[in-house]
Design a protein around this motif. Structure first.
Motif, PDB file in Angstrom:
ATOM      1  N   SER A  27       0.836  -1.210   0.000  1.00  0.00           N
ATOM      2  CA  SER A  27       0.000   0.000   0.000  1.00  0.00           C
ATOM      3  C   SER A  27       0.874   1.263   0.000  1.00  0.00           C
ATOM      4  CB  SER A  27      -0.967   0.000   1.181  1.00  0.00           C
ATOM      5  OG  SER A  27      -0.247  -0.068   2.379  1.00  0.00           O
ATOM      6  N   ASN A  28       1.933   1.254   0.810  1.00  0.00           N
ATOM      7  CA  ASN A  28       2.800   2.443   0.846  1.00  0.00           C
ATOM      8  C   ASN A  28       3.561   2.614  -0.470  1.00  0.00           C
ATOM      9  OD1 ASN A  28       2.604   3.797   3.483  1.00  0.00           O
ATOM     10  ND2 ASN A  28       3.096   1.771   4.254  1.00  0.00           N
ATOM     11  N   LEU A  29       4.139   1.500  -0.940  1.00  0.00           N
ATOM     12  CA  LEU A  29       4.873   1.599  -2.205  1.00  0.00           C
ATOM     13  C   LEU A  29       3.915   1.894  -3.362  1.00  0.00           C
ATOM     14  CD1 LEU A  29       7.476  -1.288  -1.765  1.00  0.00           C
ATOM     15  CD2 LEU A  29       7.919   1.173  -1.774  1.00  0.00           C
ATOM     16  N   GLY A  30       2.683   1.371  -3.247  1.00  0.00           N
ATOM     17  CA  GLY A  30       1.680   1.638  -4.283  1.00  0.00           C
ATOM     18  C   GLY A  30       1.396   3.126  -4.389  1.00  0.00           C
ATOM     19  N   ILE A  31       1.195   3.756  -3.226  1.00  0.00           N
ATOM     20  CA  ILE A  31       0.954   5.212  -3.219  1.00  0.00           C
ATOM     21  C   ILE A  31       2.159   5.935  -3.814  1.00  0.00           C
ATOM     22  CG2 ILE A  31       0.690   7.231  -1.716  1.00  0.00           C
ATOM     23  CD1 ILE A  31      -0.890   5.451   0.236  1.00  0.00           C
ATOM     24  N   LEU A  32       3.336   5.510  -3.360  1.00  0.00           N
ATOM     25  CA  LEU A  32       4.580   6.172  -3.795  1.00  0.00           C
ATOM     26  C   LEU A  32       4.781   6.012  -5.304  1.00  0.00           C
ATOM     27  CD1 LEU A  32       6.849   7.705  -2.388  1.00  0.00           C
ATOM     28  CD2 LEU A  32       8.088   5.563  -2.139  1.00  0.00           C
ATOM     29  N   ILE A  33       4.600   4.789  -5.775  1.00  0.00           N
ATOM     30  CA  ILE A  33       4.840   4.535  -7.206  1.00  0.00           C
ATOM     31  C   ILE A  33       3.796   5.261  -8.060  1.00  0.00           C
ATOM     32  CG2 ILE A  33       4.764   2.729  -8.989  1.00  0.00           C
ATOM     33  CD1 ILE A  33       6.123   0.887  -6.840  1.00  0.00           C
ATOM     34  N   THR A  34       2.537   5.201  -7.621  1.00  0.00           N
ATOM     35  CA  THR A  34       1.486   5.857  -8.411  1.00  0.00           C
ATOM     36  C   THR A  34       1.766   7.350  -8.572  1.00  0.00           C
ATOM     37  OG1 THR A  34      -0.086   4.307  -7.471  1.00  0.00           O
ATOM     38  CG2 THR A  34      -1.018   6.228  -8.572  1.00  0.00           C
ATOM     39  N   PHE A  35       2.064   7.991  -7.466  1.00  0.00           N
ATOM     40  CA  PHE A  35       2.199   9.457  -7.527  1.00  0.00           C
ATOM     41  C   PHE A  35       3.574   9.913  -7.996  1.00  0.00           C
ATOM     42  CE2 PHE A  35      -1.577   9.088  -4.989  1.00  0.00           C
ATOM     43  CZ  PHE A  35      -2.324  10.193  -5.372  1.00  0.00           C
ATOM     44  N   LYS A  36       4.600   9.146  -7.650  1.00  0.00           N
ATOM     45  CA  LYS A  36       5.951   9.663  -7.893  1.00  0.00           C
ATOM     46  C   LYS A  36       6.640   9.028  -9.097  1.00  0.00           C
ATOM     47  CE  LYS A  36      10.155  10.763  -5.308  1.00  0.00           C
ATOM     48  NZ  LYS A  36      10.713  10.910  -3.972  1.00  0.00           N
ATOM     49  N   TYR A  37       6.430   7.730  -9.292  1.00  0.00           N
ATOM     50  CA  TYR A  37       7.253   7.045 -10.297  1.00  0.00           C
ATOM     51  C   TYR A  37       6.493   6.604 -11.536  1.00  0.00           C
ATOM     52  CZ  TYR A  37      10.550   7.071  -6.491  1.00  0.00           C
ATOM     53  OH  TYR A  37      11.378   7.492  -5.496  1.00  0.00           O
ATOM     54  N   PHE A  38       5.167   6.635 -11.500  1.00  0.00           N
ATOM     55  CA  PHE A  38       4.403   6.097 -12.625  1.00  0.00           C
ATOM     56  C   PHE A  38       4.806   6.767 -13.938  1.00  0.00           C
ATOM     57  CE2 PHE A  38       0.881   5.992 -15.593  1.00  0.00           C
ATOM     58  CZ  PHE A  38       0.583   4.649 -15.622  1.00  0.00           C
ATOM     59  N   ASN A  39       4.834   8.089 -13.937  1.00  0.00           N
ATOM     60  CA  ASN A  39       5.136   8.808 -15.181  1.00  0.00           C
ATOM     61  C   ASN A  39       6.557   8.531 -15.670  1.00  0.00           C
ATOM     62  OD1 ASN A  39       2.610   9.865 -15.223  1.00  0.00           O
ATOM     63  ND2 ASN A  39       3.184  11.932 -14.605  1.00  0.00           N
ATOM     64  N   PHE A  40       7.472   8.363 -14.706  1.00  0.00           N
ATOM     65  CA  PHE A  40       8.869   8.106 -15.063  1.00  0.00           C
ATOM     66  C   PHE A  40       8.989   6.744 -15.763  1.00  0.00           C
ATOM     67  CE2 PHE A  40      12.946   6.147 -13.628  1.00  0.00           C
ATOM     68  CZ  PHE A  40      13.804   6.917 -14.399  1.00  0.00           C
ATOM     69  N   PHE A  41       8.421   5.700 -15.122  1.00  0.00           N
ATOM     70  CA  PHE A  41       8.524   4.364 -15.701  1.00  0.00           C
ATOM     71  C   PHE A  41       7.714   4.277 -16.995  1.00  0.00           C
ATOM     72  CE2 PHE A  41       9.540   3.135 -11.198  1.00  0.00           C
ATOM     73  CZ  PHE A  41      10.862   2.835 -11.466  1.00  0.00           C
TER      74      PHE A  41
ATOM     75  N   TYR B 204       6.932  10.304   4.708  1.00  0.00           N
ATOM     76  CA  TYR B 204       6.003   9.624   5.612  1.00  0.00           C
ATOM     77  C   TYR B 204       5.769   8.172   5.216  1.00  0.00           C
ATOM     78  CZ  TYR B 204       2.009  10.904   2.500  1.00  0.00           C
ATOM     79  OH  TYR B 204       1.139  11.073   1.446  1.00  0.00           O
ATOM     80  N   THR B 205       5.879   7.850   3.916  1.00  0.00           N
ATOM     81  CA  THR B 205       5.722   6.427   3.539  1.00  0.00           C
ATOM     82  C   THR B 205       6.916   5.614   4.061  1.00  0.00           C
ATOM     83  OG1 THR B 205       6.635   6.964   1.379  1.00  0.00           O
ATOM     84  CG2 THR B 205       4.263   6.720   1.499  1.00  0.00           C
ATOM     85  N   PHE B 206       8.116   6.184   4.001  1.00  0.00           N
ATOM     86  CA  PHE B 206       9.290   5.463   4.519  1.00  0.00           C
ATOM     87  C   PHE B 206       9.199   5.296   6.032  1.00  0.00           C
ATOM     88  CE2 PHE B 206      13.066   4.956   1.552  1.00  0.00           C
ATOM     89  CZ  PHE B 206      12.261   4.753   0.454  1.00  0.00           C
ATOM     90  N   GLN B 207       8.677   6.328   6.706  1.00  0.00           N
ATOM     91  CA  GLN B 207       8.573   6.245   8.165  1.00  0.00           C
ATOM     92  C   GLN B 207       7.592   5.137   8.576  1.00  0.00           C
ATOM     93  OE1 GLN B 207       9.034   9.820  10.362  1.00  0.00           O
ATOM     94  NE2 GLN B 207       7.261   9.431  11.633  1.00  0.00           N
ATOM     95  N   THR B 208       6.454   5.057   7.865  1.00  0.00           N
ATOM     96  CA  THR B 208       5.473   4.037   8.246  1.00  0.00           C
ATOM     97  C   THR B 208       5.935   2.645   7.820  1.00  0.00           C
ATOM     98  OG1 THR B 208       4.237   4.537   6.242  1.00  0.00           O
ATOM     99  CG2 THR B 208       3.439   5.534   8.243  1.00  0.00           C
TER     100      THR B 208
END
Lengths: 481, 318
Positions: free
Chosen positions: A83-97, A129-133
């Protein structure tokens, strides 16, 4: 809300006052509401991501704490990580990949392929905050931490406003317990916190934001510059990013301290490092220890064959590069630091030696770090390669350019006074670092005679009022990560 | 706890000792030294002059009227008091300070359009609060700041010495003040009587064309206040609407609703209205426009002559 805004100057004293006026049992709700308000003042709907992350990790943590074996706990850990990586990938990395895949398809299969991109804004501080959780869930899985039973306290752990958007990335073991401890008003906490927050603010508004204007002038159109201008801009960027990020950390640590909460140290004068390995023990400590504990060691760390050890180092730093941003330039920056560390191991770089060598080692390491910063700051790979090449080959040409247009090429688009002020304030910061070298990073003349202490406070105050950069309020660089 | 109070008190005293005199000095310095390349400051630098016609508004007045043509055609002394991207509050504030400096004005033409009643969405920085900071303390200036900036900001700027200059310390730079002022000492606007006219004749589509407009109650109030202020000072008021390119006007959705708001104000205040949006010769000719909402050099010349004709007809209906 930015730390360097008038809004925060009103917000924080109100929170602080209420915090000490309210009975202990009402303090966590106050901090939680304040933290959510702090985040929502940037973009209200995005608080939902924090709430979702909080609820999933809270439930996963509770479930894991009730299960005996790791095998039973594993699905809950996966739920939390996905769930955390999903949020991170969707918002931060999706466009890059997606962009990388599009490039590949266009160049091999279908030149007409247009690919898929989303237009979502990158949530502020999402990587923090995703890394912290995630660290919370992993620690519970391994039995290194106990699951929090109180949803409100846990929600505060995820969203605690001083460190919510740019760290330090805290561990549950350090932070959760502190929210439950009754904190009495302490003169020492207030004064120590104020000193550190003021020092952080000085670094941000007086140094970082002043340097930023000159750095942007060059890095936003590097092909117009040569040699000295490029070197000067890179030198300034090294200090801009240090003052910006360590300034944020100091304000975060200082404001938390005033609330009676200790956050971990995040920077320890990194540019005095004598090796790259030492640099990473001094720079963004909360992130480098996170990667050490949750990526490098699980990969096997150094307790493996030599080639595998080097591979572990390289992969850890490449991922760390990507953590900073979804761009090839960040990946190369991380990989470059991985290579530096491997080379130090291969050539058996002497980490200790005669004292006379220290200044040379410090300069050498600073140079290597600056080379990395070129990739970190450049807007594209092509720009970075241009700057690397022309910083050296363009030295001669830059002298004639400076003679023709000193404002553009020597003062980097500003007046001579801005350049002089920059060097003056950098000198003042290093003067304080000299004291901190002997007495510790949180030392701000607290033990010196009254006159010197107050001269220091007055200097900070006058510098911030007269020479801070406030209009066009710039966000902290690390907010974007 | 007492120790903390004592330290905070000591810090406040040090702050006051340093920054209160500094604020007094900067206030005084800024009221006597002007950056004449800045339109607002150019207006503020005017002292004890008399004009017959003044023109007020945003860039659609600042960049779209040739004062020399108007002066010549009307045979009256004119001045362009308009500033780029400014709302009616700022127009009122600048006019107030202009009159406070002993200047006189017989009549004022206020450029009134759909953008003016929706200033927050139309202009990037509709109230240039940083320009008038030295004048805080004047009752009308304070009233307009209270209206346009957040209350906490106004209170901090007004009552904490020097804080108002801190945020804009590059504009109020000690280096510049000590060095003796600004690089721009020539009054750029003098020859143009306050106008700034685009020198090319090309047309470029606006990057972001707005097609729907709102009516902001604060903007309406500021316009009414501006009109009332003029009346109180014996200045005749005329409202006019500058041209917009016809194809762009056709695409706008609720233009008539916004204009009804103006009609209500005109009726209530019993004012004259000169409308250039309906005038074919200007609006339909793309060669007159720099973009959808601004005229180019040829357009300004045509507009200024046309406005002069309308004013003369208004002054002499027979």
């Amino acid at each position: 809300m930015l730390f360097n805004s008038l809004e925060f100057l009103v917000f924080f004293p109100v929170v602080l006052l209420l915090y000490y006026l309210l009975p202990h049992r009402f303090r966590w709700p106050l901090l939680l509401v304040a933290s959510y308000y702090f985040y929502m003042s940037w973009n209200p709907p995005y608080i939902l991501l924090i709430v979702i992350s909080t609820l999933i990790d809270f439930v996963a943590g509770r479930q894991m704490s009730q299960l005996e074996s790791k095998e039973q706990r594993r699905p809950w850990l996966y739920l939390s990580l996905l769930s955390n990586l999903g949020i991170l990938i969707t918002f931060k990395y999706f466009n890059f990949f997606s962009g990388a895949v599009t490039d590949l398809i266009q160049s091999t299969v279908n030149p007409e392929y247009t690919g898929v991109v989303h237009g979502l804004i990158l949530p502020m501080g999402i990587s923090f905050y995703t890394f912290q959780t995630m660290s919370y869930s992993i620690d519970i899985f391994h039995g290194r931490a106990k699951a929090e039973k109180h949803l409100g306290i846990f929600a505060l752990f995820v969203s605690f406003f001083p460190q919510l958007v740019a760290g330090p990335i805290e561990r549950a073991q350090n932070l959760l317990g502190q929210f439950k401890m009754k904190v009495n008003f302490s003169y020492e906490n207030i004064v120590t916190g104020l000193r550190q927050a003021a020092w952080g603010m000085f670094k941000k508004v007086v140094i970082a934001d002043r340097l930023a204007v000159m750095v942007d002038h060059v890095y936003n159109s590097p092909t117009e510059f040569e040699g000295i201008s490029l070197l000067l801009a890179t030198f300034f960027f090294a200090f801009q990013i240090f003052c910006d990020f360590s300034g944020y950390s100091d304000i975060a640590i200082g404001t938390a301290k005033m609330l009676g909460i200790d956050l971990m140290e995040n920077f320890r004068r990194p540019y005095y490092s004598k090796s790259i390995a030492e640099f990473w023990r001094r720079w963004h400590i909360s992130l480098s220890t996170w990667f050490r504990d949750y990526v490098y060691i699980p990969l096997g760390g150094n307790r493996v064959l030599k080639w595998r050890w080097y591979y572990n180092l390289f992969i850890t730093f490449a991922i760390s590069g990507l953590w900073h941003g979804a761009n090839w330039t960040f990946l190369i920056w991380g990989a470059l630091h991985g290579l530096y560390l491997i080379l130090e191991l291969v050539v058996k770089y002497p980490r200790k030696g005669p004292r006379w060598q220290d200044p040379f080692k410090v300069i050498w390491v600073f140079g290597l770090v600056c080379l990395g910063w070129i990739f970190f700051r450049a807007n594209s790979l092509a720009d970075a390669l241009y700057i690397c090449q022309h910083s050296i080959t363009g030295l001669g040409k830059s002298i004639s350019l400076i003679q023709q247009e000193p404002v553009k090429h020597l003062f980097l688009g500003q007046g001579s006074e801005s350049l002089l002020l920059s060097f003056f304030f950098l000198g003042a910061m290093e003067f304080v670092h000299l004291f901190q070298r002997k007495k510790g990073s949180s030392y701000f003349f607290g033990e010196h005679p009254l006159l010197l202490r107050w001269a220091f406070y007055t200097f900070l105050m006058v510098s911030m009022v007269l020479f801070g950069i406030y209009h066009n309020q710039s966000e902290f660089i690390y907010f974007q990560f | 706890m007492e120790k903390l109070y004592l330290k905070i008190f000591a810090l406040m005293i040090i702050y006051l000792i340093i920054f209160y005199p500094l604020q007094l000095w900067v206030d005084k310095h800024q009221k006597g030294n002007f950056d004449l390349c800045d339109k607002q400051e150019w207006v503020l630098s005017k002292q004890g002059e008399s004009f017959q016609d003044g023109f007020i508004g945003s860039s659609r007045a600042f960049n779209m009227l040739d004062m020399n043509i108007l002066s010549k055609e009307l045979g009256r002394k004119t001045i362009n008091l308009a500033t780029s991207g400014s709302n009616f509050s700022e127009n009122l504030l600048l006019l107030h300070l202009f009159l406070q400096n002993g200047n006189q004005l017989e009549r004022v033409f206020i450029q009134a359009d759909v953008y003016g009643l929706d200033s927050k969405n139309s202009y990037s920085y509709p109230f240039h609060d940083y320009v008038y900071l030295p004048y805080l303390g004047d009752s009308l200036v304070d009233q307009l700041y209270k209206r346009e900036v957040p209350s906490y900001k106004y209170l901090m700027w007004r009552y904490i010495p020097f804080l108002k200059y801190m945020e804009f310390n590059d504009r109020y730079s000690f280096y510049k003040m000590i060095r003796g002022g600004y690089n721009c000492t020539e009054s750029e606007f003098d020859g143009a009587l306050g106008s700034e006219i685009h020198t090319d004749n090309g047309f470029e589509e606006n990057e972001e064309a707005r097609l729907k407009f709102g009516v902001n109650a604060t903007d309406v109030k500021s316009l009414v206040d501006l009109i009332d202020y003029c009346k109180q000072n014996g200045i005749e008021v005329v409202l006019y609407q500058a041209p917009e390119y016809v194809d762009y006007v056709k695409r706008q959705k609720n233009r008539s609703e916004v204009l009804e708001e103006y009609q209500a104000i005109l009726k209530g205040e019993k004012l004259k209205w000169l409308d250039f949006v309906g005038e074919d010769s200007l609006n339909t000719n793309k060669l007159y426009f720099k973009d959808n909402t601004h005229l180019n050099q040829s357009g300004v010349e045509a507009m200024s002559k046309s406005l002069a004709v309308k004013i003369k007809q208004m002054d002499n209906p027979d």
